[in-house]
Write a protein that holds these residues in place. Structure first.
Motif, PDB file in Angstrom:
ATOM      1  N   VAL A 176       0.842  -1.196   0.000  1.00  0.00           N
ATOM      2  CA  VAL A 176       0.000   0.000   0.000  1.00  0.00           C
ATOM      3  C   VAL A 176       0.878   1.247   0.000  1.00  0.00           C
ATOM      4  O   VAL A 176       0.559   2.256  -0.649  1.00  0.00           O
ATOM      5  N   GLU A 177       2.012   1.180   0.694  1.00  0.00           N
ATOM      6  CA  GLU A 177       2.911   2.325   0.790  1.00  0.00           C
ATOM      7  C   GLU A 177       3.462   2.712  -0.586  1.00  0.00           C
ATOM      8  O   GLU A 177       3.517   3.902  -0.928  1.00  0.00           O
ATOM      9  N   LYS A 178       3.867   1.698  -1.378  1.00  0.00           N
ATOM     10  CA  LYS A 178       4.396   1.983  -2.720  1.00  0.00           C
ATOM     11  C   LYS A 178       3.294   2.568  -3.610  1.00  0.00           C
ATOM     12  O   LYS A 178       3.546   3.475  -4.404  1.00  0.00           O
ATOM     13  N   ALA A 179       2.087   2.044  -3.475  1.00  0.00           N
ATOM     14  CA  ALA A 179       0.967   2.572  -4.256  1.00  0.00           C
ATOM     15  C   ALA A 179       0.690   4.018  -3.876  1.00  0.00           C
ATOM     16  O   ALA A 179       0.429   4.871  -4.737  1.00  0.00           O
ATOM     17  N   LYS A 180       0.769   4.313  -2.579  1.00  0.00           N
ATOM     18  CA  LYS A 180       0.513   5.672  -2.099  1.00  0.00           C
ATOM     19  C   LYS A 180       1.575   6.636  -2.614  1.00  0.00           C
ATOM     20  O   LYS A 180       1.256   7.781  -2.988  1.00  0.00           O
ATOM     21  N   GLU A 181       2.823   6.191  -2.658  1.00  0.00           N
ATOM     22  CA  GLU A 181       3.898   7.033  -3.191  1.00  0.00           C
ATOM     23  C   GLU A 181       3.597   7.445  -4.628  1.00  0.00           C
ATOM     24  O   GLU A 181       3.749   8.616  -5.006  1.00  0.00           O
ATOM     25  N   PHE A 182       3.160   6.491  -5.420  1.00  0.00           N
ATOM     26  CA  PHE A 182       2.840   6.780  -6.820  1.00  0.00           C
ATOM     27  C   PHE A 182       1.615   7.678  -6.926  1.00  0.00           C
ATOM     28  O   PHE A 182       1.589   8.633  -7.704  1.00  0.00           O
ATOM     29  N   LYS A 183       0.608   7.400  -6.132  1.00  0.00           N
ATOM     30  CA  LYS A 183      -0.636   8.175  -6.172  1.00  0.00           C
ATOM     31  C   LYS A 183      -0.392   9.631  -5.797  1.00  0.00           C
ATOM     32  O   LYS A 183      -1.026  10.543  -6.352  1.00  0.00           O
ATOM     33  N   GLU A 184       0.526   9.879  -4.868  1.00  0.00           N
ATOM     34  CA  GLU A 184       0.719  11.236  -4.355  1.00  0.00           C
ATOM     35  C   GLU A 184       1.772  12.038  -5.103  1.00  0.00           C
ATOM     36  O   GLU A 184       2.086  13.164  -4.708  1.00  0.00           O
ATOM     37  N   LEU A 185       2.319  11.488  -6.189  1.00  0.00           N
ATOM     38  CA  LEU A 185       3.235  12.272  -7.018  1.00  0.00           C
ATOM     39  C   LEU A 185       2.501  13.470  -7.600  1.00  0.00           C
ATOM     40  O   LEU A 185       1.324  13.378  -7.958  1.00  0.00           O
ATOM     41  N   ASP A 186       3.188  14.593  -7.724  1.00  0.00           N
ATOM     42  CA  ASP A 186       2.531  15.801  -8.240  1.00  0.00           C
ATOM     43  C   ASP A 186       2.011  15.614  -9.652  1.00  0.00           C
ATOM     44  O   ASP A 186       0.849  15.875  -9.936  1.00  0.00           O
ATOM     45  N   ASP A 187       2.880  15.184 -10.546  1.00  0.00           N
ATOM     46  CA  ASP A 187       2.496  15.008 -11.947  1.00  0.00           C
ATOM     47  C   ASP A 187       3.067  13.705 -12.474  1.00  0.00           C
ATOM     48  O   ASP A 187       4.227  13.376 -12.223  1.00  0.00           O
ATOM     49  N   VAL A 188       2.254  12.971 -13.211  1.00  0.00           N
ATOM     50  CA  VAL A 188       2.706  11.754 -13.882  1.00  0.00           C
ATOM     51  C   VAL A 188       2.284  11.871 -15.343  1.00  0.00           C
ATOM     52  O   VAL A 188       1.100  12.030 -15.647  1.00  0.00           O
ATOM     53  N   LYS A 189       3.254  11.836 -16.249  1.00  0.00           N
ATOM     54  CA  LYS A 189       2.976  12.015 -17.675  1.00  0.00           C
ATOM     55  C   LYS A 189       3.435  10.797 -18.475  1.00  0.00           C
ATOM     56  O   LYS A 189       4.444  10.189 -18.159  1.00  0.00           O
ATOM     57  N   TYR A 190       2.651  10.478 -19.506  1.00  0.00           N
ATOM     58  CA  TYR A 190       3.040   9.450 -20.461  1.00  0.00           C
ATOM     59  C   TYR A 190       3.011  10.097 -21.848  1.00  0.00           C
ATOM     60  O   TYR A 190       1.955  10.477 -22.348  1.00  0.00           O
ATOM     61  N   LYS A 191       4.185  10.255 -22.434  1.00  0.00           N
ATOM     62  CA  LYS A 191       4.305  10.897 -23.755  1.00  0.00           C
ATOM     63  C   LYS A 191       3.566  12.240 -23.772  1.00  0.00           C
ATOM     64  O   LYS A 191       2.679  12.483 -24.601  1.00  0.00           O
ATOM     65  N   ASN A 192       3.890  13.099 -22.830  1.00  0.00           N
ATOM     66  CA  ASN A 192       3.357  14.461 -22.739  1.00  0.00           C
ATOM     67  C   ASN A 192       1.881  14.542 -22.356  1.00  0.00           C
ATOM     68  O   ASN A 192       1.273  15.620 -22.423  1.00  0.00           O
ATOM     69  N   THR A 193       1.297  13.418 -21.968  1.00  0.00           N
ATOM     70  CA  THR A 193      -0.100  13.436 -21.524  1.00  0.00           C
ATOM     71  C   THR A 193      -0.153  13.151 -20.031  1.00  0.00           C
ATOM     72  O   THR A 193       0.384  12.147 -19.570  1.00  0.00           O
ATOM     73  N   TYR A 194      -0.782  14.048 -19.283  1.00  0.00           N
ATOM     74  CA  TYR A 194      -0.910  13.842 -17.846  1.00  0.00           C
ATOM     75  C   TYR A 194      -1.890  12.701 -17.578  1.00  0.00           C
ATOM     76  O   TYR A 194      -2.965  12.629 -18.194  1.00  0.00           O
ATOM     77  N   LEU A 195      -1.533  11.829 -16.666  1.00  0.00           N
ATOM     78  CA  LEU A 195      -2.374  10.683 -16.331  1.00  0.00           C
ATOM     79  C   LEU A 195      -3.272  11.003 -15.140  1.00  0.00           C
ATOM     80  O   LEU A 195      -2.836  11.605 -14.158  1.00  0.00           O
ATOM     81  N   LEU A 196      -4.525  10.603 -15.260  1.00  0.00           N
ATOM     82  CA  LEU A 196      -5.458  10.682 -14.141  1.00  0.00           C
ATOM     83  C   LEU A 196      -5.223   9.454 -13.266  1.00  0.00           C
ATOM     84  O   LEU A 196      -5.196   8.325 -13.760  1.00  0.00           O
ATOM     85  N   ARG A 197      -5.041   9.656 -11.960  1.00  0.00           N
ATOM     86  CA  ARG A 197      -4.771   8.536 -11.047  1.00  0.00           C
ATOM     87  C   ARG A 197      -5.787   8.524  -9.911  1.00  0.00           C
ATOM     88  O   ARG A 197      -6.102   9.555  -9.334  1.00  0.00           O
ATOM     89  N   LYS A 198      -6.303   7.341  -9.630  1.00  0.00           N
ATOM     90  CA  LYS A 198      -7.243   7.155  -8.531  1.00  0.00           C
ATOM     91  C   LYS A 198      -6.959   5.810  -7.860  1.00  0.00           C
ATOM     92  O   LYS A 198      -6.463   4.881  -8.503  1.00  0.00           O
ATOM     93  N   TRP A 199      -7.301   5.726  -6.600  1.00  0.00           N
ATOM     94  CA  TRP A 199      -7.291   4.428  -5.963  1.00  0.00           C
ATOM     95  C   TRP A 199      -8.317   3.550  -6.673  1.00  0.00           C
ATOM     96  O   TRP A 199      -9.427   4.003  -6.980  1.00  0.00           O
ATOM     97  N   HIS A 200      -7.944   2.320  -6.951  1.00  0.00           N
ATOM     98  CA  HIS A 200      -8.865   1.414  -7.647  1.00  0.00           C
ATOM     99  C   HIS A 200     -10.178   1.277  -6.872  1.00  0.00           C
ATOM    100  O   HIS A 200     -11.268   1.228  -7.451  1.00  0.00           O
ATOM    101  N   GLU A 201     -10.072   1.232  -5.558  1.00  0.00           N
ATOM    102  CA  GLU A 201     -11.249   1.111  -4.696  1.00  0.00           C
ATOM    103  C   GLU A 201     -12.200   2.284  -4.916  1.00  0.00           C
ATOM    104  O   GLU A 201     -13.418   2.099  -5.037  1.00  0.00           O
ATOM    105  N   ASP A 202     -11.652   3.501  -4.999  1.00  0.00           N
ATOM    106  CA  ASP A 202     -12.489   4.690  -5.226  1.00  0.00           C
ATOM    107  C   ASP A 202     -13.114   4.655  -6.609  1.00  0.00           C
ATOM    108  O   ASP A 202     -14.287   5.028  -6.788  1.00  0.00           O
ATOM    109  N   TYR A 203     -12.324   4.223  -7.610  1.00  0.00           N
ATOM    110  CA  TYR A 203     -12.837   4.158  -8.980  1.00  0.00           C
ATOM    111  C   TYR A 203     -14.023   3.187  -9.066  1.00  0.00           C
ATOM    112  O   TYR A 203     -15.045   3.495  -9.690  1.00  0.00           O
ATOM    113  N   VAL A 204     -13.883   2.025  -8.427  1.00  0.00           N
ATOM    114  CA  VAL A 204     -14.955   1.027  -8.449  1.00  0.00           C
ATOM    115  C   VAL A 204     -16.223   1.578  -7.796  1.00  0.00           C
ATOM    116  O   VAL A 204     -17.333   1.382  -8.300  1.00  0.00           O
ATOM    117  N   GLU A 205     -16.071   2.304  -6.687  1.00  0.00           N
ATOM    118  CA  GLU A 205     -17.221   2.888  -6.014  1.00  0.00           C
ATOM    119  C   GLU A 205     -17.905   3.943  -6.888  1.00  0.00           C
ATOM    120  O   GLU A 205     -19.132   4.034  -6.929  1.00  0.00           O
TER     121      GLU A 205
END
Length: 362
Positions: A176-205
């Motif tokens: 969970v700690e590693k997942a949280k580190e990734f989730k709380e990064l300021d910006d995550v980009k893939y080929k100049n596109t910012y990625l939307l990030r959510k906890w899977h649990e929240d997305y399912v809800e």
């Protein structure tokens, strides 16, 4: 550059490619036998029951992603022997492999599903045009690793009968700690596109709530349509009991006159409020009037002495009964039925319409 240098450089390139292939083989086989896949893989679960967990390499090279890297058993063995994770155990006959007993397999149950979801991140923003491959994603997410797996989310297109990429993935981290580190990064980009990030649990809800709201709207529409259908049925039932003695026939208007239904109604004077229907169009010389109450036509006929003054024209009145009355009742019911059907079509399509020469109630 001498021929010797070119050969040396060539050898370095081949060595680098060989090392890259070995790393991919290790990663792929360890995925097959890893904590995420093995408990969920029905085929492998059945296979490991047969020989104390051992699976032949002949069977393994039938797996598409491994076969795409190599079908040479000696190459696969050489790579696996360089693994440092300790997950894979190679049999002494060099013909089969299994998950090491030093790495007990998690029991696949609701608790494992819930625990896995808590360390899974939903990421959206990847191209949906087929340009993004799983290998690209596995390589990309290394910088945020370690991770257990990256799952591309697909949908099935019924028309083309093919799978399509939704543009989103699930990244399962080991903790969970590693997942949280990734989730709380300021910006995550893939080929100049910012990625939307959510906890899977929240997305399912969120998706669950959307489905429930959509279902509620559908139920509301269904109830509304049922109510309208019931009201229509009640109207139809009421029409069966339409009283007789309600029609008067009028004639004698000038052909092509400007008289309208409103003028006919106005000419009824004190009886106008009892008018239920006028079957008449501008320019006609004759028509029918229907009243609401039984035998009311006789009262009107007597009071008006068989005459109707419409604008500057004198029209003659007569009672309608027998077959003529039945025919008018039939026409009236058919007109109402058409009106209800047209109203239902407009409700379902959300569009209005125009119906020329439509008879109307007063």
């Amino acid at each position: 550059m001498t021929e010797g240098e070119a050969t040396t450089n060539g050898q370095k390139t081949e060595a680098a490619e060989s090392q890259d292939t070995e790393m991919k083989i290790i990663r792929q086989v360890e995925y097959y036998f890893g904590d995420y896949n093995l408990p969920r893989d029905k085929f492998l679960q059945e296979e490991i029951k047969n020989d104390d967990g051992w699976i032949t390499l002949e069977t393994m090279i039938k797996f598409k992603r491994l076969a795409a890297l190599s079908t040479d058993i000696s190459v696969i063995l050489a790579a696996l022997k360089k693994s440092t994770s300790g997950i894979i155990e190679v049999h002494e006959n060099n013909e089969k492999i299994r998950r090491s007993a030093s790495h007990p397999l998690p029991i696949f149950n609701d608790e494992l599903k819930e625990e896995t979801m808590k360390r899974t991140i939903y990421c959206k923003g990847f191209a949906k045009d087929g340009s993004v491959k799983l290998d690209d994603l596995l390589e990309y997410f290394k910088q945020y690793g370690p991770y257990e797996t990256v799952l591309m989310r697909h949908y099935f297109d019924k028309e083309s009968k093919k799978q399509g990429f939704k543009g989103s993935v699930l990244v399962v981290f080991p903790t969970v700690e590693k997942a949280k580190e990734f989730k709380e990064l300021d910006d995550v980009k893939y080929k100049n596109t910012y990625l939307l990030r959510k906890w899977h649990e929240d997305y399912v809800e969120e998706k669950k709530k959307e489905i429930e709201e959509r279902k509620a709207r559908k139920e509301a529409r269904k109830k509304k349509e049922e109510k309208e259908d019931n009201e229509n049925k009640e109207e139809e039932a009421a029409e069966i009991e339409i009283p007789k003695g309600t029609f008067l026939y009028f004639s004698g208007l000038k052909e092509g006159s400007e008289a309208a239904r409103e003028d006919i109604k106005e000419s009824l004077g004190e009886f106008a409020d009892q008018c239920a229907w006028i079957d008449f169009s501008r320019g006609m010389t004759k028509g029918y009037i229907r009243f609401k109450e039984e035998d009311f036509n006789k009262q009107v006929m007597e009071k008006l002495e068989g005459k109707l003054k419409v604008k500057d024209m004198d029209a003659e009145l007569r009672l309608v009964d027998g077959e003529e009355e039945e025919e008018q009742l039939k026409k009236m019911k058919e007109a109402r039925s058409r009106a209800r059907n047209n109203a239902g079509k407009k409700r379902k399509s959300g569009r209005g319409g125009h119906f020329p020469n439509k008879k109307r109630k007063c």
